[in-house]
Design a protein around this motif. Structure first.
Motif, PDB file in Angstrom:
ATOM      1  N   ALA A 464      72.563 -29.354  30.287  1.00  0.00           N
ATOM      2  CA  ALA A 464      73.238 -28.167  29.760  1.00  0.00           C
ATOM      3  C   ALA A 464      72.239 -27.049  29.497  1.00  0.00           C
ATOM      4  O   ALA A 464      72.486 -25.871  29.835  1.00  0.00           O
ATOM      5  CB  ALA A 464      73.985 -28.522  28.478  1.00  0.00           C
ATOM      6  N   CYS A 468      71.878 -23.304  31.138  1.00  0.00           N
ATOM      7  CA  CYS A 468      71.735 -22.084  30.329  1.00  0.00           C
ATOM      8  C   CYS A 468      70.519 -21.280  30.778  1.00  0.00           C
ATOM      9  O   CYS A 468      70.565 -20.041  30.885  1.00  0.00           O
ATOM     10  CB  CYS A 468      71.599 -22.440  28.850  1.00  0.00           C
ATOM     11  SG  CYS A 468      73.111 -23.014  28.060  1.00  0.00           S
ATOM     12  N   ALA A 476      76.965 -25.146  32.425  1.00  0.00           N
ATOM     13  CA  ALA A 476      76.436 -25.582  31.128  1.00  0.00           C
ATOM     14  C   ALA A 476      77.548 -26.113  30.234  1.00  0.00           C
ATOM     15  O   ALA A 476      77.363 -27.090  29.498  1.00  0.00           O
ATOM     16  CB  ALA A 476      75.713 -24.429  30.449  1.00  0.00           C
ATOM     17  N   ASP A 494      74.921 -27.087  21.774  1.00  0.00           N
ATOM     18  CA  ASP A 494      75.116 -26.677  23.165  1.00  0.00           C
ATOM     19  C   ASP A 494      76.443 -25.948  23.339  1.00  0.00           C
ATOM     20  O   ASP A 494      76.523 -24.935  24.041  1.00  0.00           O
ATOM     21  CB  ASP A 494      75.058 -27.896  24.089  1.00  0.00           C
ATOM     22  CG  ASP A 494      73.665 -28.515  24.141  1.00  0.00           C
ATOM     23  OD1 ASP A 494      72.730 -27.920  23.576  1.00  0.00           O
ATOM     24  OD2 ASP A 494      73.526 -29.600  24.736  1.00  0.00           O
TER      25      ASP A 494
END
Length: 553
Positions: A464, A468, A476, A494
């Protein structure tokens, strides 16, 4: 009409069955009582040889037809529970005329009399009789050629049989997985045998370096390996054709007499890199079977051993996967207590010391976590490396501890050492990515995620953050939602970041509140929290900015 002694024996067995199932040991457990009554009834009816896992799964545990014991462990787990319950029952009351016993690796119970010598005229009332006396599924083991491993509460014993080279029939491996005949040059058989020998040797080298695994040397057959005390036996075959290689591997559990795992490894364009491919496949097999604590062998051991309090440091380590799947506070506290207790017994257990340090740091990301002393955690991890310098696990933990302390270069250096040593490569990939080597780390993660169905959801955290970093917030979000561990702050962190970047501010703020509920300090100093996650400073700035949009900082 049955003879009088046989009738008396049956009556004694039925009476003993009634006594056992009403004893305090069974505590009114309907499932265990039903299972035991069914097993005894089938043996008394002369159908003991027909008892198999699929039959028990459908008749006792309400599983559908087509039951697969490799996917569903219900029969294995319940049989282990029943065996231990019987052992406890007779430990408390040895003065019984007949005992109901459940030998390991069998589904049919046997009925043993007390200490009195058996009557030669009545062989069915011997010290280890079964009323229908079914023949064994396998021949008795030959005399072993080497010493036998003793039973132990520590790690499993594994034998690696010499891999076979298949050269009688050759085939090319097509892109669609089908096979087509192709002549094989005369040298291919020799190379195939060389690869088979090389894989066998390389696996032995890697297995020996896997913590808590004992490797039996020079066993030639499954029967010999079993006779010398190996519970698990690895066997495989190699088929080589011009440009392509196929390696098939199986894992046998000799205690239950079944195959418990298999996998085929296909590689193309191997002619000029056979050694590299051989090493790659050997590492993959090692990771899937004996990497602590998620390997297939340890998973089987955990099912059987984690139903009672740990008797060894190995049985403490077997409890980590369950905690990593849930981050449950009660399991976390139990693990911490178990680690402390066994480290007090043996403070020089480098592997347990490393995992204890790992638990200490990772639990600080949970609501039930304790404040942790980073210097103390780093000291413990470094001591674990000093105690076990040739094992990957302590180096991985050191990398994790250094990353949490904000030492990106130190974390990456430790992760690279772990990569050279082997071990659980998924964790190494996770650490390489977060310490700044994104391409190599995520490549390792994705490869090993595709190799196995069983891995912690936390691996999605690194993927993730990588998405990003690349600005692919849709990807993500998919990775963030795959973490599925609400008790761990990474999941909320996240989601808060990704949802903020996608413009879903209300959802991002809700995720931010979830994060603050787990880690209150994130509201005061989000940068200090984020710097524990990654060594990539540009990504740190981006995450802090996104958290501000989510209402934090």
């Amino acid at each position: 009409m049955e003879s009088s002694p046989q009738t008396e024996l049956r009556a004694a067995i039925v009476a003993e069955l009634d006594r056992v199932v009403t004893s305090p040991v069974f505590g009114g457990s309907a499932r265990q009582i039903r299972l035991l009554r069914f097993l005894v009834g089938e043996v008394l009816a002369g159908r003991g040889a027909e008892l198999r896992a699929p039959l028990l799964a459908t008749r006792i545990f309400d599983r559908p037809e087509g039951f697969d014991s490799t996917e569903d462990s219900i029969v294995r787990v319940e049989m282990s529970k029943l065996r231990r319950a019987l052992e406890r029952c007779y430990a408390a009351n040895r003065a019984t005329a007949v005992r109901i016993e459940l030998p390991r690796g069998r589904y049919a119970p046997v009925f043993a009399t007390g200490p009195a010598a058996p009557d030669p005229a009545q062989p069915s009332v011997s010290r280890r009789p079964s009323l229908d006396s079914p023949p064994s599924d396998r021949p008795g083991p030959p005399s072993p050629r080497g010493p036998r491993f003793p039973a132990s509460a520590d790690g499993p014993v594994i034998a690696i049989l010499p891999f076979a080279s298949i050269t009688a029939v050759s085939a090319s491996l097509n892109a669609d997985g089908s096979e087509s005949e192709r002549p094989v040059p005369g040298s291919t058989g020799t190379r195939s045998r060389a690869i088979a020998h090389g894989l066998t040797d390389r696996l032995g080298d890697l297995f020996v370096r896997a913590p808590r695994v004992r490797v039996l040397s020079r066993a030639a057959t499954l029967e010999e390996a079993e006779a010398r005390g190996a519970r698990y036996v690895v066997e495989g075959s190699v088929r080589l054709i011009p440009g392509a290689l196929r390696v098939a591997v199986k894992l046998h559990d000799t205690t239950r007499g079944i195959q418990v795992w298999s996998k085929t490894f296909d590689r193309s364009d191997v002619d000029n890199r056979l050694f590299a491919v051989e090493d790659e496949i050997a590492r993959d097999i090692t990771t899937l079977l004996v990497a602590l604590p998620l390997g297939a062998v340890h998973a089987i051991e955990a099912e059987e051993r984690c139903v009672h309090p740990p008797r060894s440091a190995y049985e403490v380590l077997l409890r980590f996967p369950r905690w990593l799947a849930t981050f449950d506070g009660r399991l976390q506290a139990e693990l911490a207590d178990h680690c402390a207790r066994f480290l007090e017994r043996d403070p020089d257990d480098g592997v347990l010391l490393a995992y204890s340090s790992f638990l200490h740091v990772l639990s600080s990301w949970t609501a039930a976590g304790r404040d942790h002393d980073r210097c103390r955690s780093a000291d413990h991890a470094r001591r674990a490396v000093a105690l076990e310098p040739k094992l990957a696990n302590p180096h991985q933990v050191l990398a994790f501890v250094l990353l949490d302390a904000g030492d990106g270069p130190g974390a990456q250096a430790a992760a690279k050492v772990a990569l050279k040593l082997g071990g659980p490569l998924m964790f190494t990939g996770f650490l390489l990515a977060l310490s700044g080597d994104w391409e190599r780390g995520t490549a390792i993660l994705r490869k090993h995620r595709s190799l196995t169905k069983r891995y912690p959801g936390t691996v999605h955290h690194a993927l993730a953050l990588d998405a990003c970093r690349r600005g692919d917030y849709a990807a993500a979000l998919i990775e963030a939602e795959a973490i599925t561990t609400p008790n761990l702050a990474w999941s909320a962190l996240d989601r808060a970041v990704v949802l903020a970047r996608l413009g879903r501010v209300a959802d991002a703020r809700a995720a931010g509140r979830d994060l603050a509920a787990i880690l209150p300090e994130v509201a005061r100093d989000p940068r200090a929290v984020v710097r524990r996650v990654t060594a990539d400073q540009a990504l740190v700035d981006d995450l802090v900015e996104a958290l501000a949009l989510a209402g934090l900082g």
